[in-house]
Enzyme design. Structure first.
Site, PDB file in Angstrom:
ATOM      1  CE  LYS A  52      18.379 -88.664   8.403  1.00 42.69           C
ATOM      2  NZ  LYS A  52      19.524 -89.583   8.507  1.00 42.69           N
ATOM      3  CD  GLN A  96      20.800 -92.628   6.499  1.00 49.14           C
ATOM      4  OE1 GLN A  96      20.608 -91.415   6.548  1.00 49.14           O
ATOM      5  NE2 GLN A  96      20.397 -93.446   7.457  1.00 49.14           N
ATOM      6  CG  ASP A 119      24.483 -87.972  11.376  1.00 49.01           C
ATOM      7  OD1 ASP A 119      23.362 -87.664  11.823  1.00 49.01           O
ATOM      8  OD2 ASP A 119      24.642 -88.734  10.393  1.00 49.01           O
TER       9      ASP A 119
END
Ligand code: NAD
Length: 293
Positions: A52, A96, A119
């Site tokens: 990412k 994460q 997200d």
């Protein structure tokens, strides 16, 4: 049979974003800034976060990786989240998953400012998604929708069977596929571990979206001819003959199912690359929204 090439489409999306970011720079505007918080040293998470951050650099975003030790307490992590919420330089960030067991994931995700939740995991954003409102759609379901759109796959009136009801893939994609729109307007069946007659259901499906994480679970005798297959599964299967000690496989018995399918996503190279592209798209969106404020 046509392969739904997520790698190719994700590269197109990244190129489109690169052009937009270059224009932002030319106009003297601030470029999007994505931060990623990683707690601990889980191998897969390190790979995902690394990729990412690298993607951000390639397309001209700013990026910050906050790598915290495994023993970080929940309080310390919440403090970090609070700092990111209040840092005007950060447009969006991700925490994460999975987090170490001693940390309450839900508590952390609830603490993320919905305006920076690229997200799309915060209940505010999930709720807006379910109500067809403008929001951050979480990257994997967003990527599936974009792939269907760019390949112009007819979804209206089709029967879509989603396998798996997780909060990050199965549940949201089942909502998006049933929403009014294109892609969408599909009649959706959401199957899960307690579903009793799965094969009966998948045999009726025009589109199967598989997100359970069991290698080669979906076999050729479970689908009808000309089905569209979206394989979300990513499993590392140990294999000592490979340099990395494992290989990556999806939920679908690709070799045999692809012979019956009209469209199919490969693993790797299907949904995976789309997920990263859509995270970047959400970050750009966050920047544009912050600009407009
Ligand atoms: P999860 O483990 O949270 O959920 C799995 C779901 O599968 C559950 O809802 C369960 O009910 C269902 N399930 C399990 N066994 C089943 C069975 N025998 N029959 C029917 N349903 C069954 O999964 P997740 O987080 O949604 O991830 C699923 C897979 O997708 C994993 O392999 C994961 O690595 C992968 N994934 C890929 C991406 C991507 O970017 N491509 C993103 C997220 C997850």
């Amino acid at each position: 049979m046509e392969i739904l090439d997520g790698k190719k489409v994700s590269n197109q999306i990244k190129e489109e974003i690169t052009v937009k970011v270059a224009k932002m720079k030319q106009r003297g505007e601030k470029v999007p800034h994505l931060a990623a918080v990683l707690v601990g040293n889980d191998g897969a998470s390190l790979t995902y976060v690394g990729s990412k951050v690298r993607s951000c650099k390639k397309i001209g975003f700013e990026s910050t990786l906050i790598h915290l030790p495994e023993e970080t307490t929940q309080e310390e992590l919440l403090k970090q989240v609070d700092q990111l919420n209040n840092d005007p330089d950060i447009d969006g960030y991700i925490v994460q998953l999975p987090l170490p067991k001693h940390i309450d994931e839900e508590k952390v995700l609830m603490a993320v400012d919905p305006d920076k939740d690229v997200d799309g995991f915060h209940p505010t954003n999930f709720g807006k998604m379910a109500l067809d409102m403008e929001t951050f759609i979480s990257a994997t379901p967003f990527g599936i929708m974009e792939l269907l759109k760019r390949y112009q796959i007819e979804t209206e009136g089709k029967h879509t069977v989603v396998i798996g009801r997780s909060h990050i893939v199965g549940r949201p994609i089942s909502i998006l596929m049933s929403q009014k729109g294109n892609p969408g307007n599909s009649t959706v069946t959401l199957a899960h571990s307690r579903t009793k007659n799965l094969k009966e259901l998948t045999l009726q499906a025009d589109i199967v979206i598989s997100a359970l994480g069991v290698p080669k679970f979906l076999k050729a005798d479970m689908v009808k001819d000309d089905v569209t297959i979206i394989d979300v599964g990513i499993t590392r299967v140990p294999d000592e003959t490979r340099e990395k000690g494992y290989y990556i496989t999806g939920d679908v018995d690709y070799e045999n199912v692809s012979k019956k399918a009209s469209y199919i996503t490969p693993v790797p190279g299907g949904v995976g690359p789309m997920t990263i592209a859509m995270l970047l798209k959400n970050t750009l969106l966050a920047r544009e929204r912050h600009n407009a404020q």
